[in-house]
Scaffold this motif. Structure first.
Motif, PDB file in Angstrom:
ATOM      1  N   PHE A   8      28.340  53.055  70.964  1.00  0.00           N
ATOM      2  CA  PHE A   8      27.369  53.952  71.578  1.00  0.00           C
ATOM      3  C   PHE A   8      26.634  54.736  70.497  1.00  0.00           C
ATOM      4  N   LEU A   9      25.295  54.778  70.612  1.00  0.00           N
ATOM      5  CA  LEU A   9      24.510  55.672  69.768  1.00  0.00           C
ATOM      6  C   LEU A   9      24.350  57.036  70.419  1.00  0.00           C
ATOM      7  N   ASP A  10      24.236  57.045  71.751  1.00  0.00           N
ATOM      8  CA  ASP A  10      24.241  58.279  72.531  1.00  0.00           C
ATOM      9  C   ASP A  10      24.638  57.909  73.956  1.00  0.00           C
ATOM     10  N   ASP A  11      24.565  58.867  74.876  1.00  0.00           N
ATOM     11  CA  ASP A  11      25.059  58.621  76.235  1.00  0.00           C
ATOM     12  C   ASP A  11      24.364  57.459  76.933  1.00  0.00           C
ATOM     13  N   ASP A  12      23.116  57.162  76.559  1.00  0.00           N
ATOM     14  CA  ASP A  12      22.343  56.132  77.251  1.00  0.00           C
ATOM     15  C   ASP A  12      22.016  54.938  76.370  1.00  0.00           C
ATOM     16  N   THR A  13      22.463  54.931  75.124  1.00  0.00           N
ATOM     17  CA  THR A  13      22.002  53.905  74.192  1.00  0.00           C
ATOM     18  C   THR A  13      23.159  53.185  73.525  1.00  0.00           C
ATOM     19  N   LEU A  14      23.153  51.869  73.640  1.00  0.00           N
ATOM     20  CA  LEU A  14      24.094  51.024  72.924  1.00  0.00           C
ATOM     21  C   LEU A  14      23.466  50.526  71.630  1.00  0.00           C
ATOM     22  N   LEU A  15      24.275  50.395  70.612  1.00  0.00           N
ATOM     23  CA  LEU A  15      23.900  49.613  69.444  1.00  0.00           C
ATOM     24  C   LEU A  15      24.516  48.242  69.633  1.00  0.00           C
TER      25      LEU A  15
ATOM     26  N   ALA B 278      42.746  55.086  71.516  1.00  0.00           N
ATOM     27  CA  ALA B 278      41.369  55.519  71.249  1.00  0.00           C
ATOM     28  C   ALA B 278      41.174  56.932  71.779  1.00  0.00           C
ATOM     29  N   ARG B 279      40.480  57.747  71.028  1.00  0.00           N
ATOM     30  CA  ARG B 279      40.242  59.142  71.401  1.00  0.00           C
ATOM     31  C   ARG B 279      41.567  59.882  71.641  1.00  0.00           C
ATOM     32  N   ASP B 280      42.630  59.388  70.983  1.00  0.00           N
ATOM     33  CA  ASP B 280      43.976  59.945  71.189  1.00  0.00           C
ATOM     34  C   ASP B 280      44.321  60.015  72.666  1.00  0.00           C
ATOM     35  N   ARG B 281      43.935  58.952  73.401  1.00  0.00           N
ATOM     36  CA  ARG B 281      44.107  59.032  74.852  1.00  0.00           C
ATOM     37  C   ARG B 281      44.213  57.675  75.533  1.00  0.00           C
ATOM     38  N   PHE B 282      43.414  56.694  75.127  1.00  0.00           N
ATOM     39  CA  PHE B 282      43.265  55.461  75.900  1.00  0.00           C
ATOM     40  C   PHE B 282      43.842  54.254  75.164  1.00  0.00           C
ATOM     41  N   VAL B 283      44.583  53.437  75.901  1.00  0.00           N
ATOM     42  CA  VAL B 283      45.051  52.164  75.376  1.00  0.00           C
ATOM     43  C   VAL B 283      44.807  51.083  76.418  1.00  0.00           C
TER      44      VAL B 283
ATOM     45  N   ASP C  17      35.604  54.507  69.023  1.00  0.00           N
ATOM     46  CA  ASP C  17      36.599  55.108  69.919  1.00  0.00           C
ATOM     47  C   ASP C  17      35.997  55.478  71.273  1.00  0.00           C
ATOM     48  N   ARG C  18      34.868  54.885  71.600  1.00  0.00           N
ATOM     49  CA  ARG C  18      34.187  55.223  72.849  1.00  0.00           C
ATOM     50  C   ARG C  18      33.852  53.993  73.681  1.00  0.00           C
ATOM     51  N   LEU C  19      33.430  52.933  73.037  1.00  0.00           N
ATOM     52  CA  LEU C  19      32.986  51.724  73.734  1.00  0.00           C
ATOM     53  C   LEU C  19      34.143  50.773  73.978  1.00  0.00           C
ATOM     54  N   LEU C  20      34.308  50.367  75.230  1.00  0.00           N
ATOM     55  CA  LEU C  20      35.182  49.251  75.589  1.00  0.00           C
ATOM     56  C   LEU C  20      34.300  48.263  76.331  1.00  0.00           C
TER      57      LEU C  20
ATOM     58  N   VAL D  22      32.478  50.059  79.379  1.00  0.00           N
ATOM     59  CA  VAL D  22      33.226  51.236  79.805  1.00  0.00           C
ATOM     60  C   VAL D  22      33.044  52.315  78.742  1.00  0.00           C
ATOM     61  N   ASP D  23      32.502  53.443  79.153  1.00  0.00           N
ATOM     62  CA  ASP D  23      32.279  54.582  78.265  1.00  0.00           C
ATOM     63  C   ASP D  23      33.515  55.484  78.335  1.00  0.00           C
ATOM     64  N   LEU D  24      34.370  55.404  77.328  1.00  0.00           N
ATOM     65  CA  LEU D  24      35.621  56.158  77.363  1.00  0.00           C
ATOM     66  C   LEU D  24      35.391  57.664  77.302  1.00  0.00           C
ATOM     67  N   ALA D  25      34.211  58.096  76.864  1.00  0.00           N
ATOM     68  CA  ALA D  25      33.895  59.522  76.850  1.00  0.00           C
ATOM     69  C   ALA D  25      33.677  60.059  78.264  1.00  0.00           C
TER      70      ALA D  25
END
Length: 329
Positions: A52-59, A253-258, A308-311, A322-325
Motif C-alpha cells: 500500500f502507498l496510501d489508503d486508496d493506492t496500491l503499488l 504482521a503489525r505485531d498482530r496478524f498471522v 506489514d499491511r497488504l495481504l 486485505v488491508d490489515l490496517a
C-alpha cells in the motif's frame, strides 16, 4: 516476491490440534478491509500487488510473460485508475528479476541479481515514489538472496541470507555494514535480529536495545507466537492461548496478524487470517490445490507483504486485497 506461499499437504492437523469450526469469510467479517481487483489490466498486462502507498493506492508491478516485471504502477482501489511510475530495468545476464519491492521515505526500492563469471552481483535500485528513472545505487557480490530490504530517511538498508545488515545512501556508493549487525537480519528497521525469519532475538540497531524470547517462537518486533501456538510479548508477559490449530507460516504482521492452515473437519482444510489481539479468525476463501501431484489436496497460504499491511492472493482470476490496517478495531 510480494508474498511467500506455503503449500501444506492435507494429512491432518499438526501437533494433534483440535479441529476448528469454519469461521466467516474475511469479506463478511471485515468488509472495510477487503477489495477485489482485476489480475489483468485493459492493455493485457498482469499486475501483482506489492504494498500500500496510501489508503486508496496500491503499488504493483505490471508484466507480460512469466516472472518478467516490466513496470511499477500505482493502482487506485476506488476507480481502478492506473499510473505508470517507472520501467524496471533488466541488466544483461539478469538471473533474479525485480524482487523485494518496498516503499517509504519518498522512495520505492527493489533488488535484482545478475551473473558475473562464476558468481552473482546483487544490485539495489531506487526511484522516487512519484515516479521517474530508476537508479542502481549499489552493486555487491551476492550469495543467496537479499532479505529485509527497506528505505529509510538516510538511505536503503538490507540484509542477506548470510547475515549482516548493509546500507547505502540514495546518492549511491559502496555499501557499508551497519556496526554491530554481523549475523543479523532486518526485521523492521531499525530492528534487526536472528535467526532469520523467526527473530527470537531482536536488537534496535540505532539504540542497542535488545529483546529476546524462548526458542521455537516466531516473532514480530513486540509479539511472538510459540511452537505450541501461544501468543505473548517477547518478555513472555500476557501469555495467552490462540485459536491456531497449526503453527503460523510467517511472523506476526503489525505485531498482530498471522496466517495459517487449519483443519475444519475430516478432509477439509482452509487458509485462515488470525487477529491475535482480538482473537477473531477469518476464512480467506483460498481453494485447495488441484488433486494432482505431490501437493494434491493441500492449500496455499498467503503471507503478509513487507509493508506489514497488504495481504493479497488470487481467486477466480482476480486479486483479493486485505488491508490489515483496517482489520479489527
Amino acid at each position: 516476491m510480494r508474498v511467500l506461499l506455503a503449500a501444506l499437504a492435507l494429512t491432518g492437523s499438526l501437533n494433534g490440534a483440535t479441529l476448528a469450526e469454519r469461521p466467516p469469510l474475511v469479506q463478511n467479517l471485515w468488509p472495510r478491509a477487503v477489495h477485489v481487483v482485476p489480475a489483468v489490466l485493459p492493455d493485457g498486462r498482469t499486475i501483482t500487488p506489492r504494498l500500500f502507498l496510501d489508503d486508496d493506492t496500491l503499488l504493483a508491478t505490471a508484466a507480460k510473460g512469466f516472472e518478467r516485471s516490466e513496470a511499477l504502477v500505482s493502482y487506485k482501489l476506488a476507480n481502478g485508475e492506473t499510473t505508470e511510475l517507472a520501467e524496471l530495468p533488466l541488466p544483461p545476464r539478469t538471473v533474479v528479476h525485480p524482487s523485494g519491492v518496498a516503499a517509504g521515505s519518498g522512495h520505492v526500492v527493489w533488488w535484482t541479481a545478475r551473473r558475473d563469471g562464476a558468481g552473482r552481483v546483487g544490485e539495489i535500485w531506487t526511484v522516487p515514489v512519484e515516479g521517474g528513472d530508476p537508479v542502481a545505487v549499489a552493486a555487491f557480490a551476492l550469495t543467496g538472496t537479499v532479505t529485509g530490504l527497506e528505505p529509510t530517511p538516510q538511505g536503503v538498508v538490507w540484509s542477506t541470507d548470510a547475515g549482516g545488515v548493509w546500507r547505502v545512501p540514495y546518492a549511491g556508493g559502496r555499501p557499508s555494514e551497519v556496526p554491530g549487525t554481523q549475523g543479523q537480519h532486518v526485521l523492521k528497521w531499525p530492528w534487526v535480529g536472528s535467526p532469520a525469519r523467526v527473530f527470537t532475538t531482536a536488537v534496535n540497531a540505532e539504540t542497542g536495545e535488545r529483546r529476546e524470547t524462548r526458542p521455537g517462537s516466531l516473532c514480530g518486533v513486540n509479539l511472538c507466537v510459540s511452537a505450541d501456538r501461544l501468543a505473548s510479548a517477547r518478555s513472555g508477559a500476557g501469555l495467552r492461548a490462540t485459536k491456531l490449530t497449526d503453527p503460523p507460516v510467517s511472523r506476526p504482521a503489525r505485531d498482530r496478524f498471522v496466517t495459517s492452515s487449519t483443519m475444519a473437519g475430516p478432509g477439509e482444510i482452509w487458509a485462515g487470517l488470525y487477529d491475535l489481539v482480538s482473537g477473531q479468525v477469518a476464512d480467506l476463501g483460498v481453494k485447495p490445490l488441484p488433486a494432482k501431484g505431490v501437493q494434491a489436496g493441500g492449500i496455499a497460504i498467503p503471507v503478509p507483504a513487507s509493508d506489514d499491511r497488504l495481504l493479497s492472493y488470487q481467486q477466480d482470476g482476480r486479486h483479493v486485497i486485505v488491508d490489515l490496517a483496517k482489520v479489527g478495531g
